[in-house]
Design a protein around this motif. Sequence first.
Motif, PDB file in Angstrom:
ATOM      1  N   HIS A 113       1.700   6.738   7.436  1.00  0.00           N
ATOM      2  CA  HIS A 113       3.095   6.652   6.994  1.00  0.00           C
ATOM      3  C   HIS A 113       3.704   8.024   6.783  1.00  0.00           C
ATOM      4  N   HIS A 116       0.808  -1.225   0.000  1.00  0.00           N
ATOM      5  CA  HIS A 116       0.000   0.000   0.000  1.00  0.00           C
ATOM      6  C   HIS A 116       0.847   1.285   0.000  1.00  0.00           C
ATOM      7  N   ASP A 161      -6.449   7.372   0.147  1.00  0.00           N
ATOM      8  CA  ASP A 161      -6.498   5.947  -0.201  1.00  0.00           C
ATOM      9  C   ASP A 161      -7.471   5.653  -1.345  1.00  0.00           C
ATOM     10  N   SER A 184       1.015  10.335   5.064  1.00  0.00           N
ATOM     11  CA  SER A 184      -0.407  10.042   5.234  1.00  0.00           C
ATOM     12  C   SER A 184      -0.714   9.819   6.704  1.00  0.00           C
ATOM     13  N   HIS A 207       1.102   4.304  -3.009  1.00  0.00           N
ATOM     14  CA  HIS A 207       0.766   5.740  -2.945  1.00  0.00           C
ATOM     15  C   HIS A 207       1.558   6.525  -3.992  1.00  0.00           C
TER      16      HIS A 207
HETATM   17 ZN    ZN Z   1      -2.698   5.256   2.548  1.00  0.00          ZN
END
Ligand code: ZN
Length: 353
Positions: free
Chosen positions: A149, A111, A320, A146, A115
Motif C-alpha cells: 500500500h 489491515h 506487519d 508498505s 497500520h
Molecule cells: Zn501491512
Amino acid sequence: MKILGIETSCDETAAAVVENGYKLLSNVVASSIDLHIQYGGVVPEIAARSHIEFINPAVEKALEEANCVWSDIDSIAVTQGPGLGGSLLIGVMTARTLAIVKNKPLYAVNHVEAHVYANLLVETSLNGYKLPKKQPKFPLLALIVSGGHTQLVYFEDHFKYKVLGRTGDDAVGEAYDKVAKILGLPYPGGPSVEKFAAKGDASKYKLPKSKMPNKYDFSYSGLKTAVLRAAQATIGEDYSFPSYKLADKLTEAQKADLAASFNRIAVEALVDKTVKAYDEFSPKSLVIAGGVAASPELRRQISQRLPIGIDYADIKLCTDNAAMIASNAYYQIKANKPTVDPKTLEINPGLTM
Ligand code: ZN
Ligand code: KG4
C-alpha cells in the motif's frame, strides 16, 4: 480492556495482546520470509501453509508473553483484508473458531487502516521497544507506505477519514522489491536497496518523478522501468536486454549509484505529496505507517522538509504485526462499531480504506 489481535494477511503470522488500545502486552510475529527469499517475493501457497503451522503456537505465545489466560481476554480482533486470500483465511478461521469456543466478541479489522494504529501504542510491558511518548492528535495526516500500500489519508477522527491519494499501480515497497531484483539484491528490497544506496551517488542518474491527474496520487511503475532502462544503458545495452542478466554485468559501484538515485527519488515522491497535504490541511499530527517507515532516507527527508516532529513507532510495529489490529479494534469498540458474527465472517482480500 484486553484484546487479542490476529494478523495473517501476507507472510507474517502474528498474534498480540493490547490493553486499552495503547499498551502493548505482547507482540508475536512468525515470518515465513526465509521460505520466500529464493523466489524474490512472497509465494501465496507457501505463506498460507506456514500460517497453518504457526498460528496456534503464535496465539499461545501471545497470551503467555502478556501473562494472560483466556478469561483475561475481552475481545478478539482479526484482519479481514486486504491481503492474500489463502493467508487471510487462516487468520479469520482461527479467530472465528476461538471467538466461538472461548465465547468472546469478534471484531474485523482493515489491515491498511490498522497500520496507522501502530502509532497509538505508547506503553509496553515488553523490553526492547522504542515507542512514541504520546499518541498522535487528530486531525492527523497519515502516510501509509508498505509492500502492498501507498496512500495518504487525512483522519478527522477515528474512522472518519478521507483518502487523499493512493498509488495507481505499484506500491512503493513493491518498487523497492522490484528494483532490488533488477540489481540482484536480496528480498525484501527496502533494506537491501537502502544498504547499497548508502555507498552510492544519488545524483548519478536522473530518474523521473511521476505526474498524476490527482495531485495526491502516486505511481511507481514508471520509476521502476526507468531504473531498468538506466541499468541497461549503463552496460551499453538496449531495452531488449533481459533484466535477470543485468545484475551480473553491473559493477558494485554502478549498482550503488542506481540504488541511491532510485532511493532518493522514490522517497522524494512520497515527501512532496506529504508536504503538499500538510500545507493544505494543517493537521495536528503526522504519522508514517507501514514497513517503508523504517527507511532512513524517508525519515531524513521528512525531518528536513516538514516543520512538525514525528514520533516514530518501533520498527517491529511498522512492519506487519497483530498489535496494530488489536489497537484498531479497541477504538472500534469505543466508537460503538458492531461486532461481527463468528459463524459467518468472510475474508475480504480486496478491502480498501
Ligand atoms: Zn501491512
Ligand atoms: O508493512 P510491511 O511489513 O508489509 C506490507 O503490508 O506490505 O512492508 C514491507 C515493505 C517491503 O516492500 C520492504 O521492501 C519495505 O517495506 N521496507 C523498506 C525498508 N524496510 C522495509 N523500504 C524502504 N526502506 C526500508 N528501510
